[in-house]
Design a protein around this motif. Structure first.
Motif, PDB file in Angstrom:
ATOM      1  N   LEU A  25       0.777  -1.143  -0.063  1.00  0.00           N
ATOM      2  CA  LEU A  25      -0.056   0.143  -0.099  1.00  0.00           C
ATOM      3  C   LEU A  25       0.746   1.407   0.108  1.00  0.00           C
ATOM      4  O   LEU A  25       0.271   2.464  -0.555  1.00  0.00           O
ATOM      5  CB  LEU A  25      -1.016  -0.013   1.138  1.00  0.00           C
ATOM      6  N   ILE A  26       1.848   1.267   0.635  1.00  0.00           N
ATOM      7  CA  ILE A  26       3.108   2.119   0.475  1.00  0.00           C
ATOM      8  C   ILE A  26       4.400   1.553   0.393  1.00  0.00           C
ATOM      9  O   ILE A  26       4.553   0.252   0.634  1.00  0.00           O
ATOM     10  CB  ILE A  26       3.079   3.187   1.833  1.00  0.00           C
ATOM     11  N   ALA A  27       5.344   2.283  -0.213  1.00  0.00           N
ATOM     12  CA  ALA A  27       6.776   1.542  -0.691  1.00  0.00           C
ATOM     13  C   ALA A  27       7.643   2.580  -0.339  1.00  0.00           C
ATOM     14  O   ALA A  27       8.213   3.212  -0.956  1.00  0.00           O
ATOM     15  CB  ALA A  27       6.500   1.682  -2.411  1.00  0.00           C
ATOM     16  N   ASN A  42       5.505  12.432   1.350  1.00  0.00           N
ATOM     17  CA  ASN A  42       4.389  11.679   0.607  1.00  0.00           C
ATOM     18  C   ASN A  42       4.068  10.156   1.260  1.00  0.00           C
ATOM     19  O   ASN A  42       2.878   9.983   1.241  1.00  0.00           O
ATOM     20  CB  ASN A  42       4.986  11.323  -0.595  1.00  0.00           C
ATOM     21  N   ASP A  43       4.994   9.559   1.922  1.00  0.00           N
ATOM     22  CA  ASP A  43       4.649   8.231   2.353  1.00  0.00           C
ATOM     23  C   ASP A  43       3.581   8.427   3.653  1.00  0.00           C
ATOM     24  O   ASP A  43       2.648   7.775   3.854  1.00  0.00           O
ATOM     25  CB  ASP A  43       5.939   7.584   2.945  1.00  0.00           C
ATOM     26  N   LEU A  44       4.024   9.413   4.479  1.00  0.00           N
ATOM     27  CA  LEU A  44       3.232  10.082   5.610  1.00  0.00           C
ATOM     28  C   LEU A  44       1.717  10.314   5.199  1.00  0.00           C
ATOM     29  O   LEU A  44       0.906   9.994   6.156  1.00  0.00           O
ATOM     30  CB  LEU A  44       3.998  11.144   6.450  1.00  0.00           C
ATOM     31  N   ALA A  45       1.780  10.991   4.125  1.00  0.00           N
ATOM     32  CA  ALA A  45       0.580  11.462   3.703  1.00  0.00           C
ATOM     33  C   ALA A  45      -0.402  10.156   3.398  1.00  0.00           C
ATOM     34  O   ALA A  45      -1.689  10.407   3.756  1.00  0.00           O
ATOM     35  CB  ALA A  45       0.614  12.374   2.472  1.00  0.00           C
ATOM     36  N   LEU A  66      -8.214   3.003  -3.606  1.00  0.00           N
ATOM     37  CA  LEU A  66      -8.683   4.392  -3.400  1.00  0.00           C
ATOM     38  C   LEU A  66      -7.054   5.016  -3.321  1.00  0.00           C
ATOM     39  O   LEU A  66      -7.041   6.191  -3.884  1.00  0.00           O
ATOM     40  CB  LEU A  66      -9.041   4.565  -1.938  1.00  0.00           C
ATOM     41  N   LEU A  67      -6.062   4.314  -3.036  1.00  0.00           N
ATOM     42  CA  LEU A  67      -4.925   5.079  -3.089  1.00  0.00           C
ATOM     43  C   LEU A  67      -4.470   5.253  -4.476  1.00  0.00           C
ATOM     44  O   LEU A  67      -3.812   6.077  -4.945  1.00  0.00           O
ATOM     45  CB  LEU A  67      -3.788   4.009  -2.219  1.00  0.00           C
TER      46      LEU A  67
END
Length: 131
Positions: A25-27, A42-45, A66-67
């Motif tokens: 979902l995040i990288a 950007n990862d924190l957002a 959604l992401l």
């Protein structure tokens, strides 16, 4: 920033952040020598986005979709609305079910005298006996 600081800034546990990373979902960038994850603004957002989406009971699959839409500036808001509308219908169904359960329990509580006698319509109903 490292995962501990990302955790503090987002209010998510490090375990949850790792879970989101494992599900792609995040990288965040990984240090090639230590393997530590390095989180950008950007990862924190995206982590804050995920936190709010999960609070609204979106599934991991929904969050992923959604992401993807969040990252696409040329997205159609209809695609987002479709996902959110489906979730709203699910929440409405859950709310109706909970309201029905509440009404059933309220009736049982009202029927129970709550005195020193052993007769109890609540226990009878839970045991499947009709009263």
């Amino acid at each position: 920033m490292l995962i501990g600081e990302a955790s503090k800034q987002t209010g998510l546990s490090t375990k949850t952040i790792r879970f989101y990373c494992d599900r792609d979902l995040i990288a965040p960038r990984r240090d090639p020598f230590t393997g530590y994850r390095s989180f950008t603004e950007n990862d924190l957002a995206k982590l804050r986005f995920l936190k709010k989406a999960r609070q609204l009971d979106f599934s991991i699959k929904d969050c992923s979709e959604l992401l993807i839409l969040y990252d696409q500036p040329d997205r159609a808001s209809l695609d987002v609305k479709t996902i959110a509308s489906k979730k709203l219908e699910e929440l409405d169904a859950k709310a109706n079910e909970l309201n029905s359960l509440r009404n059933q329990l309220k009736l049982l509580v009202e029927r129970c005298s709550g005195d020193h006698l052993p007769d109890c319509p609540i226990l009878d109903a839970l045991a499947g006996e009709r009263n």
